[in-house]
Design a protein around this motif. Structure first.
Motif: not given
Length: 315
Positions: A190-195, A212-221
């Motif tokens: 998921l972090s690879e799709l942060a942008d 949104t919570a999963a994205c937060a765990r992956a380090g991004f909003t």
């Protein structure tokens, strides 16, 4: 004067409002008219139901007795009316099965299965993005069965008297344009799709919050999220406007691929629902079995899901 249900509702309204003035407003009556009606009710019941005072009304002992009965009688009558409405709208044999579902391939696959399993039945369908709306239609007798879902282990849609049974649990995949840099990866973090910008089909449940919570765990909003219908979602992905979030069973479409997310941060639980008092046990068992078989068939048509299942079998 014979006592009627409307008289009990009037007594209940006066007690709830705490004064004749407020009760009259709630009932859409003039206060003198309500006072006169209360006197007629009291004569029919043999005594005063409320003591009037400067600060409103208070139930007498007789009033408390009547109010206690209204707490039983009025809900029972309401339930009777709802059950009668469901009964009146329900086909008396297997001549018709009214199915509801959220958007996706499972509903069509279930209709296909039922065509063979119950060849004499006429099957109609209704789709909605709202699981709560489908639940309400089941409760009101406008649908016999509904395919809905929940995010992860969240509770099924509400409405009293409904039965929900699990069909299957799928991972949530991402939908990418074929030219995307990660389109050929077997799994994507998921972090690879942060942008990226995102798109999904709307719903009533907690899926947006869980994403949104999963994205937060992956380090991004996450950036902008487009909530739209399925056709528009596919278009946004095809033109490179957004990354789509979809169930793993989502069928292939021109110009897009679906890929699993590493670690399965999101899951979708497919459910079949019906009202406990409407279909007979055999019909419910048949539709549930066919829904599960339909899911298996739909999953087998997705190459990405088939590969994911093979890689995670036994895990």
């Amino acid at each position: 004067m014979e006592l009627e249900l409307r008289h009990l509702r009037t007594v209940r309204a006066i007690a709830d409002a705490g004064s004749l003035t407020r009760a009259a407003t709630a009932l859409g009556l003039a206060q003198p008219a309500l006072s006169a009606q209360l006197k007629r009710i009291e004569r029919a019941l043999g005594g005063e139901l409320f003591e009037r005072g400067r600060h409103g009304v208070r139930a007498t002992a007789l009033g408390e007795l009547v109010l206690e009965r209204t707490r039983i009688v009025l809900p029972a009558v309401t339930e009777l009316q709802q059950e009668a409405a469901r009964f009146a709208r329900t086909p008396r044999a297997s001549a018709c099965l009214r199915l509801g579902g959220t958007h996706g391939p499972l509903l069509g696959a279930l209709v296909d299965r039922l065509a063979d399993a119950v060849p004499d039945a006429r099957v109609t369908t209704c789709t909605s993005w709202s699981e709560r709306q489908l639940a309400d239609q089941l409760a009101e007798g406008r649908l016999d069965f509904a395919l809905a879902g929940t995010c992860g282990s969240a509770a099924p849609p509400g409405a009293e008297g409904l039965v929900w049974r699990e069909i299957a649990v799928d991972p949530v995949f991402v939908m990418l344009p074929e030219g995307h840099a990660r389109a050929t990866a077997p799994e994507i973090a998921l972090s690879e799709l942060a942008d990226e910008e995102w798109a999904c089909v709307p719903g009533d449940g907690c899926f947006g919050d869980c994403f949104t919570a999963a994205c937060a765990r992956a380090g991004f909003t996450p950036h902008r999220m487009y909530e739209t219908d399925t056709s528009s979602l596919v278009h946004l992905v095809q033109v490179g406007r957004a990354i789509g979030l979809c169930r793993a069973t989502f069928p292939a479409a021109p110009g897009i691929v679906t890929r699993p997310l590493s670690g399965t941060p999101l899951a979708w639980r497919h459910l079949l629902g019906w009202h406990a008092g409407t279909p007979d046990a055999d019909t419910a068992a048949t539709v549930l079995a066919q829904a599960r078989a339909a899911h298996t068939r739909v999953a087998a048509r997705s190459d990405s899901y088939t590969a994911w299942l093979a890689a995670h079998r036994g895990s």
